[in-house]
Design a protein around this motif. Structure first.
Motif, PDB file in Angstrom:
ATOM      1  N   TYR A  13       0.801  -1.224   0.000  1.00 18.08           N
ATOM      2  CA  TYR A  13       0.000   0.000   0.000  1.00 18.08           C
ATOM      3  C   TYR A  13       0.835   1.275   0.000  1.00 18.08           C
ATOM      4  N   TRP A  16       1.973   1.933  -3.441  1.00 18.82           N
ATOM      5  CA  TRP A  16       0.866   2.337  -4.317  1.00 18.82           C
ATOM      6  C   TRP A  16       0.493   3.784  -4.048  1.00 18.82           C
ATOM      7  N   TRP A  17       0.392   4.160  -2.771  1.00 16.78           N
ATOM      8  CA  TRP A  17       0.067   5.544  -2.438  1.00 16.78           C
ATOM      9  C   TRP A  17       1.096   6.502  -3.031  1.00 16.78           C
ATOM     10  N   LEU A  20       0.549   6.838  -6.742  1.00 13.89           N
ATOM     11  CA  LEU A  20      -0.598   7.710  -7.035  1.00 13.89           C
ATOM     12  C   LEU A  20      -0.214   9.181  -6.908  1.00 13.89           C
ATOM     13  N   GLU A  32      -9.015   6.542 -12.593  1.00 13.98           N
ATOM     14  CA  GLU A  32      -9.208   5.158 -12.138  1.00 13.98           C
ATOM     15  C   GLU A  32      -9.151   4.257 -13.368  1.00 13.98           C
ATOM     16  N   ALA A  47      -2.540  11.224  -0.240  1.00 14.43           N
ATOM     17  CA  ALA A  47      -2.531   9.823  -0.663  1.00 14.43           C
ATOM     18  C   ALA A  47      -3.852   9.133  -0.340  1.00 14.43           C
ATOM     19  N   ALA A  51      -6.227   7.535  -3.217  1.00 15.21           N
ATOM     20  CA  ALA A  51      -6.541   6.108  -3.178  1.00 15.21           C
ATOM     21  C   ALA A  51      -8.042   5.880  -3.064  1.00 15.21           C
ATOM     22  N   SER A  52      -8.704   6.688  -2.243  1.00 14.69           N
ATOM     23  CA  SER A  52     -10.154   6.551  -2.087  1.00 14.69           C
ATOM     24  C   SER A  52     -10.866   6.824  -3.407  1.00 14.69           C
ATOM     25  N   ALA A  55     -10.361   3.832  -5.851  1.00  9.21           N
ATOM     26  CA  ALA A  55     -11.158   2.663  -5.461  1.00  9.21           C
ATOM     27  C   ALA A  55     -12.646   2.903  -5.674  1.00  9.21           C
TER      28      ALA A  55
END
Length: 139
Positions: A13, A16-17, A20, A32, A47, A51-52, A55
């Protein structure tokens, strides 16, 4: 301490953050991968927010495509009369009004339609669950 333990288990994670945030800084926006929805994030990069968005917007793209296909196919508007068929679509849910005797079949249709893969995420299978109830608070 809990966050640290969680990161030990899900070590990918933070990477990934970071990716992004780097994409947002480089491009000036984030997208996305499912439907290509875009967010400019003019208030900066966070971040968690990035991420939110990825998703929730990705799930919304899946739900939109499924809703269109279900309405064209097995669950058209007013299938069993006025006020029936798909009556609500959220970013991660669908609600169908149907006769009680059709509930199990509709449940199977929903699970099948929402269990899928997408080319942008090889090796990932999106799964779904459906519940049957006589009111929203039961499902």
């Amino acid at each position: 301490m809990m966050h640290g333990k969680w990161l030990e288990k899900y070590y990918e994670y933070p990477r990934w953050w970071q990716e992004l945030e780097e994409r947002h800084v480089r491009d000036g926006f984030i997208t996305e991968p499912i439907g290509g929805r875009r967010r400019d994030c003019l208030d900066g990069t966070d971040a968690g927010e990035l991420a939110s968005f990825v998703a929730q917007a990705g799930v919304a793209s899946i739900m939109n495509a499924a809703t269109i296909e279900l309405r064209r196919g097995p669950l058209p508007c007013e299938k069993w009369g006025p006020g029936t068929g798909i009556i609500f679509q959220g970013h991660d849910s669908l609600v169908v009004e149907c006769p009680e005797k059709e509930a199990e079949r509709v449940k199977s249709i929903l699970v099948e339609a929402l269990t899928l893969t997408h080319a942008s995420m090889p090796g990932v299978t999106f799964t779904a669950d459906a519940k049957i109830g006589k009111s929203w608070d039961e499902v």
